[in-house]
Design an enzyme around this catalytic site. Structure first.
Site, PDB file in Angstrom:
ATOM      1  N   PRO A  10       0.790  -1.222   0.000  1.00  0.00           N
ATOM      2  CA  PRO A  10       0.000   0.000   0.000  1.00  0.00           C
ATOM      3  C   PRO A  10       0.831   1.286   0.000  1.00  0.00           C
ATOM      4  CG  PRO A  10      -0.204  -1.156   2.097  1.00  0.00           C
ATOM      5  CD  PRO A  10       0.505  -2.079   1.152  1.00  0.00           C
ATOM      6  N   ASN A  11       0.354   2.205  -0.791  1.00  0.00           N
ATOM      7  CA  ASN A  11       0.878   3.579  -0.901  1.00  0.00           C
ATOM      8  C   ASN A  11       2.182   3.692  -1.687  1.00  0.00           C
ATOM      9  OD1 ASN A  11      -1.235   4.904   0.591  1.00  0.00           O
ATOM     10  ND2 ASN A  11      -0.396   3.885   2.390  1.00  0.00           N
ATOM     11  N   ARG A  18       4.981  12.477  -2.476  1.00  0.00           N
ATOM     12  CA  ARG A  18       4.919  13.059  -1.136  1.00  0.00           C
ATOM     13  C   ARG A  18       6.110  12.543  -0.330  1.00  0.00           C
ATOM     14  NH1 ARG A  18       1.385  15.290  -3.180  1.00  0.00           N
ATOM     15  NH2 ARG A  18      -0.789  15.659  -2.639  1.00  0.00           N
ATOM     16  N   TYR A  23      11.337   9.197   1.324  1.00  0.00           N
ATOM     17  CA  TYR A  23      11.317   8.188   0.250  1.00  0.00           C
ATOM     18  C   TYR A  23      11.978   8.653  -1.054  1.00  0.00           C
ATOM     19  CZ  TYR A  23       7.908   6.130   3.427  1.00  0.00           C
ATOM     20  OH  TYR A  23       7.302   5.611   4.535  1.00  0.00           O
ATOM     21  N   ASN A  75       8.012  -5.522  -0.622  1.00  0.00           N
ATOM     22  CA  ASN A  75       7.899  -4.379   0.285  1.00  0.00           C
ATOM     23  C   ASN A  75       6.407  -4.218   0.510  1.00  0.00           C
ATOM     24  OD1 ASN A  75       7.740  -2.022   1.680  1.00  0.00           O
ATOM     25  ND2 ASN A  75       9.106  -0.839   0.325  1.00  0.00           N
ATOM     26  N   ALA A  78       3.005  -0.603   4.919  1.00  0.00           N
ATOM     27  CA  ALA A  78       2.578  -0.645   6.321  1.00  0.00           C
ATOM     28  C   ALA A  78       2.041  -2.014   6.736  1.00  0.00           C
ATOM     29  CB  ALA A  78       1.531   0.436   6.569  1.00  0.00           C
ATOM     30  N   HIS A  81       3.966  -4.209   9.207  1.00  0.00           N
ATOM     31  CA  HIS A  81       3.906  -4.061  10.665  1.00  0.00           C
ATOM     32  C   HIS A  81       2.606  -4.597  11.268  1.00  0.00           C
ATOM     33  CE1 HIS A  81       7.158  -1.472   9.488  1.00  0.00           C
ATOM     34  NE2 HIS A  81       6.323  -0.660   8.856  1.00  0.00           N
ATOM     35  N   ASP A  88       1.922 -15.483   6.575  1.00  0.00           N
ATOM     36  CA  ASP A  88       1.464 -16.848   6.303  1.00  0.00           C
ATOM     37  C   ASP A  88       1.424 -17.132   4.798  1.00  0.00           C
ATOM     38  OD1 ASP A  88       1.227 -17.139   9.018  1.00  0.00           O
ATOM     39  OD2 ASP A  88      -0.970 -17.142   9.055  1.00  0.00           O
ATOM     40  N   GLU A 100      12.733  -9.229   1.953  1.00  0.00           N
ATOM     41  CA  GLU A 100      11.942  -8.037   2.274  1.00  0.00           C
ATOM     42  C   GLU A 100      12.809  -6.787   2.151  1.00  0.00           C
ATOM     43  OE1 GLU A 100       9.070  -8.298   5.403  1.00  0.00           O
ATOM     44  OE2 GLU A 100       9.876  -6.508   6.395  1.00  0.00           O
ATOM     45  N   HIS A 102      12.866  -2.422   2.623  1.00  0.00           N
ATOM     46  CA  HIS A 102      12.266  -1.139   3.008  1.00  0.00           C
ATOM     47  C   HIS A 102      13.173  -0.024   2.536  1.00  0.00           C
ATOM     48  CE1 HIS A 102       9.125  -3.083   5.127  1.00  0.00           C
ATOM     49  NE2 HIS A 102      10.031  -3.871   5.685  1.00  0.00           N
ATOM     50  N   SER A 104      13.118   3.131   3.557  1.00  0.00           N
ATOM     51  CA  SER A 104      13.586   3.850   4.749  1.00  0.00           C
ATOM     52  C   SER A 104      14.089   2.827   5.770  1.00  0.00           C
ATOM     53  CB  SER A 104      12.433   4.665   5.343  1.00  0.00           C
ATOM     54  OG  SER A 104      11.395   3.798   5.787  1.00  0.00           O
ATOM     55  N   ARG A 109      12.636   4.896  12.802  1.00  0.00           N
ATOM     56  CA  ARG A 109      11.458   5.760  12.628  1.00  0.00           C
ATOM     57  C   ARG A 109      10.514   5.583  13.826  1.00  0.00           C
ATOM     58  NH1 ARG A 109       9.099   5.243   6.781  1.00  0.00           N
ATOM     59  NH2 ARG A 109       7.966   7.063   7.572  1.00  0.00           N
ATOM     60  N   ARG A 113       6.754   1.216  13.566  1.00  0.00           N
ATOM     61  CA  ARG A 113       7.340   0.641  12.344  1.00  0.00           C
ATOM     62  C   ARG A 113       8.493  -0.312  12.643  1.00  0.00           C
ATOM     63  NH1 ARG A 113       5.139   3.805   8.174  1.00  0.00           N
ATOM     64  NH2 ARG A 113       4.793   5.915   8.876  1.00  0.00           N
TER      65      ARG A 113
HETATM   66  O1  CA2 Z   1      10.442   2.228   3.998  1.00  0.00           O
HETATM   67  C1  CA2 Z   1       9.642   1.544   3.378  1.00  0.00           C
HETATM   68  O2  CA2 Z   1       9.873   1.062   2.259  1.00  0.00           O
HETATM   69  C2  CA2 Z   1       8.242   1.289   3.969  1.00  0.00           C
HETATM   70  O3  CA2 Z   1       7.870  -0.059   3.702  1.00  0.00           O
HETATM   71  C3  CA2 Z   1       7.321   2.262   3.251  1.00  0.00           C
HETATM   72  C4  CA2 Z   1       5.884   2.232   3.774  1.00  0.00           C
HETATM   73  C5  CA2 Z   1       5.851   2.358   5.291  1.00  0.00           C
HETATM   74  O4  CA2 Z   1       4.534   2.186   5.762  1.00  0.00           O
HETATM   75  C6  CA2 Z   1       6.764   1.349   5.965  1.00  0.00           C
HETATM   76  O5  CA2 Z   1       6.724   1.553   7.356  1.00  0.00           O
HETATM   77  C7  CA2 Z   1       8.179   1.477   5.476  1.00  0.00           C
HETATM   78  C8  CA2 Z   1       5.088   3.399   3.174  1.00  0.00           C
HETATM   79  C9  CA2 Z   1       4.880   3.241   1.690  1.00  0.00           C
HETATM   80  C10 CA2 Z   1       4.975   4.519   0.920  1.00  0.00           C
HETATM   81  O6  CA2 Z   1       4.281   5.571   1.543  1.00  0.00           O
HETATM   82  C11 CA2 Z   1       4.339   6.803   0.953  1.00  0.00           C
HETATM   83  C12 CA2 Z   1       3.885   7.853   1.702  1.00  0.00           C
HETATM   84  C13 CA2 Z   1       3.917   9.121   1.162  1.00  0.00           C
HETATM   85  C14 CA2 Z   1       4.393   9.324  -0.144  1.00  0.00           C
HETATM   86  C15 CA2 Z   1       4.840   8.264  -0.874  1.00  0.00           C
HETATM   87  C16 CA2 Z   1       4.792   6.994  -0.331  1.00  0.00           C
END
Ligand code: CA2
Length: 145
Positions: A10-11, A18, A23, A75, A78, A81, A88, A100, A102, A104, A109, A113
């Protein structure tokens, strides 16, 4: 030729749009271009999947395993976590290896996380190395027995 699946949770489709201080400014498309170039260098094939839905990621893991992929770079965003179900799902396709990644450093953080449920189903976790972490993950898989 071995095929590895690169799964984004997700995201991650919002990368580059952003939070550039965390990132970076490159997009998911840029990342996939880098991974494709590394795959060419290593002599492996890669397929990509991004979803914001836990069940869709699980269904795709099963389908890719049934289709004969040799391993996964994951990856799960979220879901890392929170998701015992994704842990599974990786276990359900054993002995296929997963690494896996990440972007960041999740250990530096927010407290929520710091723990990964899904890393326990992976042969390695690479965190905090930015996009190059994905290339390292692919190298690990390509070298894996
Ligand atoms: O550091 C990573 O790759 C994470 O897996 C990225 C996830 C975060 O929830 C993990 O804790 C660490 C977030 C995905 C991307 O989120 C964005 C937020 C704002 C702008 C662009 C991407």
């Amino acid at each position: 030729m071995k095929t590895f699946a690169i799964l984004h949770g997700p995201n991650l489709n919002r990368l580059g749009k952003r939070e550039p201080q965390i990132y970076g400014t490159a997009t998911l498309r840029d990342l996939e271009r880098l991974i494709r170039a590394e795959a060419r260098r290593l002599g492996v094939r890669v397929v990509f999947f991004q979803s914001n839905h836990e069940g869709a990621l699980i269904d795709r893991i099963h389908a890719l395993a049934d289709r004969g992929v040799a391993g996964f770079v994951v990856n799960f965003g979220a879901y890392t976590h929170t998701s015992i179900a994704l842990h599974d799902a990786l276990k359900s396709v054993a002995p296929l290896p997963a690494v896996e990644v990440h972007i960041s450093d999740i250990t530096k953080r927010e407290k929520f996380r710091r723990h990964s449920y899904t890393a326990a189903a992976c042969i390695a976790m690479i965190s905090g190395k930015g996009f190059p972490g994905y290339l390292e993950a692919l190298q690990r898989l390509a070298a894996h027995g």
